[in-house]
Design an enzyme around this catalytic site. Structure first.
Site, PDB file in Angstrom:
ATOM      1  N   LYS A 206       0.803  -1.230   0.000  1.00  0.00           N
ATOM      2  CA  LYS A 206       0.000   0.000   0.000  1.00  0.00           C
ATOM      3  C   LYS A 206       0.837   1.283   0.000  1.00  0.00           C
ATOM      4  CE  LYS A 206      -4.414  -1.580   1.659  1.00  0.00           C
ATOM      5  NZ  LYS A 206      -4.270  -3.027   1.953  1.00  0.00           N
TER       6      LYS A 206
ATOM      7  N   GLU B  57      -9.967   6.567   3.363  1.00  0.00           N
ATOM      8  CA  GLU B  57     -10.849   5.585   3.991  1.00  0.00           C
ATOM      9  C   GLU B  57      -9.982   4.406   4.396  1.00  0.00           C
ATOM     10  OE1 GLU B  57     -10.227   5.649   0.794  1.00  0.00           O
ATOM     11  OE2 GLU B  57      -9.661   3.558   0.474  1.00  0.00           O
TER      12      GLU B  57
ATOM     13  N   SER C 248       1.686  -9.782  -0.798  1.00  0.00           N
ATOM     14  CA  SER C 248       1.347  -8.356  -0.725  1.00  0.00           C
ATOM     15  C   SER C 248       1.663  -7.719   0.623  1.00  0.00           C
ATOM     16  CB  SER C 248      -0.127  -8.151  -1.078  1.00  0.00           C
ATOM     17  OG  SER C 248      -0.951  -8.993  -0.282  1.00  0.00           O
TER      18      SER C 248
HETATM   19  C1  LIG Z   1      -5.194  -3.975   1.597  1.00  0.00           C
HETATM   20  C2  LIG Z   1      -4.486  -5.225   1.319  1.00  0.00           C
HETATM   21  C3  LIG Z   1      -4.857  -6.076   0.243  1.00  0.00           C
HETATM   22  C4  LIG Z   1      -6.065  -5.824  -0.603  1.00  0.00           C
HETATM   23  O1  LIG Z   1      -6.017  -4.716  -1.413  1.00  0.00           O
HETATM   24  P1  LIG Z   1      -5.762  -4.794  -2.972  1.00  0.00           P
HETATM   25  O2  LIG Z   1      -6.118  -3.435  -3.443  1.00  0.00           O
HETATM   26  O3  LIG Z   1      -6.643  -5.855  -3.543  1.00  0.00           O
HETATM   27  O4  LIG Z   1      -4.337  -5.124  -3.163  1.00  0.00           O
HETATM   28  C5  LIG Z   1      -4.082  -7.187  -0.009  1.00  0.00           C
HETATM   29  N1  LIG Z   1      -3.010  -7.497   0.754  1.00  0.00           N
HETATM   30  C6  LIG Z   1      -2.635  -6.728   1.787  1.00  0.00           C
HETATM   31  C7  LIG Z   1      -1.448  -7.134   2.596  1.00  0.00           C
HETATM   32  C8  LIG Z   1      -3.354  -5.576   2.106  1.00  0.00           C
HETATM   33  O5  LIG Z   1      -2.971  -4.827   3.157  1.00  0.00           O
END
Ligand SMILES: *Cc1c(COP(=O)(O)O)cnc(C)c1O
Length: 403
Positions: A95, A117, A384
């Site tokens: 993010k 948000e 992610s």
């Molecule tokens: C917020 C988040 C997501 C989901 O958001 P996307 O916009 O689909 O990437 C996925 N993985 C992590 C670790 C997150 O914090």
């Protein structure tokens, strides 16, 4: 209502096939156009890219490693598995890429106030972080139910100097927080930038947020060519709003031999309200500024969703994913809560890596398909984010309290 008004027929900015667009109240049109122009200017300015690249490197920790997961590969006994380590970034997830990009853009636009948000709080924390870095005022809207569930992230945001405003309408979760942030933006649009957290919302957000995450697949591509001398057979990423997945997919879209696999939240069942798999039970509709797949009932009422991972728990999905789905270029599957929890354990015990519950959905799909693939095949899983934020849930669900 759409972007069609001031673009030539056939070349509609902010459209992905039939999806996307700009479905907002008239009062926000000028703000979205201002943002679109500022973003186009920034994109064309080498200084903007130089500033962003420096921050991504020295502040956020890019490039993130592409790591060969040997023990996981051996355990599953099929395809060779690489992990893209977005979990190693500052604030613990991808993010920060988008927040740094939009923060720089807001500063360029002369905006002194940021609103955002947040659902689980991860985007709120990344936004508050960037506002502290740039010395900007930060207000984060968060559903009261989410504030209760994600108390530590509320404290993190406050410590970083942000004001967290609880939202008590609707289901008191992410969707309601977005509504409240949009209301704030309408009122304060001159001074305020709305830092949206995924590839959602009205144009230019889905395109802009995707561009700020493209660095993931740009690095992946270079790193894979260095390590293996060829592109991977498949890239797997979890899909909430869809930003980490768009970032991981984008540079491979033209490479038709690279399978792109998005993993949605299968939750605890297949009935409406039990999951957040928009491509399994959702249908096209408008939600919060964009036209995409939405989990809704026959009357068009947006359904509640469920997932063990708060970051995937949203009734709609980025419009570019809707187009990739319909064209067949990307495949979308789901992993349920149980498979996801097993995947956390698997990665923890084979590699010593605790993935976020969101990311564990991608690991679960990898664990499902890798064994039937050849050792000559290569899979890349986009990790992610890291799992520290989920320890409370993991302790409960995986019975780690030793009782
Ligand atoms: C917020 C988040 C997501 C989901 O958001 P996307 O916009 O689909 O990437 C996925 N993985 C992590 C670790 C997150 O914090």
């Amino acid at each position: 209502m759409s972007t069609a008004a001031n673009t030539p027929a056939g070349v509609v900015a902010g459209r992905f096939g039939a999806y996307g667009g700009r479905f907002v109240p008239e009062t926000l049109m000028a703000a979205l156009e201002e943002l679109e122009h500022a973003y186009a200017e920034a994109q064309a300015d080498p200084d903007f890219h130089a500033q962003l690249d420096l921050l991504l490197r020295d502040y956020a920790g890019r490039p993130t490693p592409l790591y060969y997961a040997q023990r996981l590969t051996e355990e599953l006994g099929g395809a060779k598995i690489y992990l893209k380590r977005e979990d190693l970034l500052h604030t613990g997830a991808h993010k920060i890429n988008n927040c740094l990009g939009q923060g720089l853009l807001a500063r360029r636009m002369g905006k002194k106030r940021i609103i955002a948000e947040t659902g689980a709080g991860q985007h709120g924390v990344a936004s508050a972080t960037v506002c502290a870095l740039f010395g900007m005022e930060c207000v984060v809207y968060m559903g009261e139910e989410d504030m209760r569930r994600q108390e530590l992230n509320v404290y993190r945001m406050r410590l970083l100097g942000a004001e967290v405003r609880g939202v008590s309408s609707g289901s008191k979760t992410l969707k309601d927080a977005i509504n409240e942030a949009m209301r704030d933006w309408v009122t304060n649009v001159r001074t305020t930038h709305y830092l949206l957290g995924s590839v959602l919302g009205a144009h230019p957000y889905p395109t802009m947020v995707r561009d700020f995450h493209r660095v993931i697949s740009r690095e992946m591509r270079t790193q894979m060519l260095e390590k293996e001398g060829r592109l991977p057979d498949a890239v797997i990423a979890c899909v909430g709003g869809g930003s980490n997945a768009m970032g991981a997919f984008f540079e491979f879209i033209e490479d038709k031999n690279v399978r792109l696999i998005g993993v949605e939240a299968g939750g605890r069942g297949t009935g409406l309200g039990e999951h957040a798999a928009r491509f399994q039970g959702g249908s096209p509709g408008v939600l919060q500024g964009t036209y995409s797949y939405v989990l809704q009932d026959d009357a068009g009422q947006v359904s509640l969703t469920h997932s063990v991972s708060a970051g995937l728990d949203y009734a709609s999905i980025g419009p570019e994913h809707a187009a990739l789905h319909d064209s067949g270029r990307a495949e979308y599957v789901s992993a349920d809560d149980n498979a996801t929890l097993e995947a956390v354990k698997l990665l923890a015990r084979t590699e010593g890596i605790l993935p976020a519950l969101e990311s564990a959905h991608a690991v679960a799909e990898c664990a499902r398909i890798a064994p039937s693939m050849s050792p000559r095949d290569i899979l890349v899983v986009n990790v992610s984010g890291r799992g520290d934020k989920d320890m409370g849930i993991l302790a409960r669900e995986l019975n780690l309290k030793g009782a």
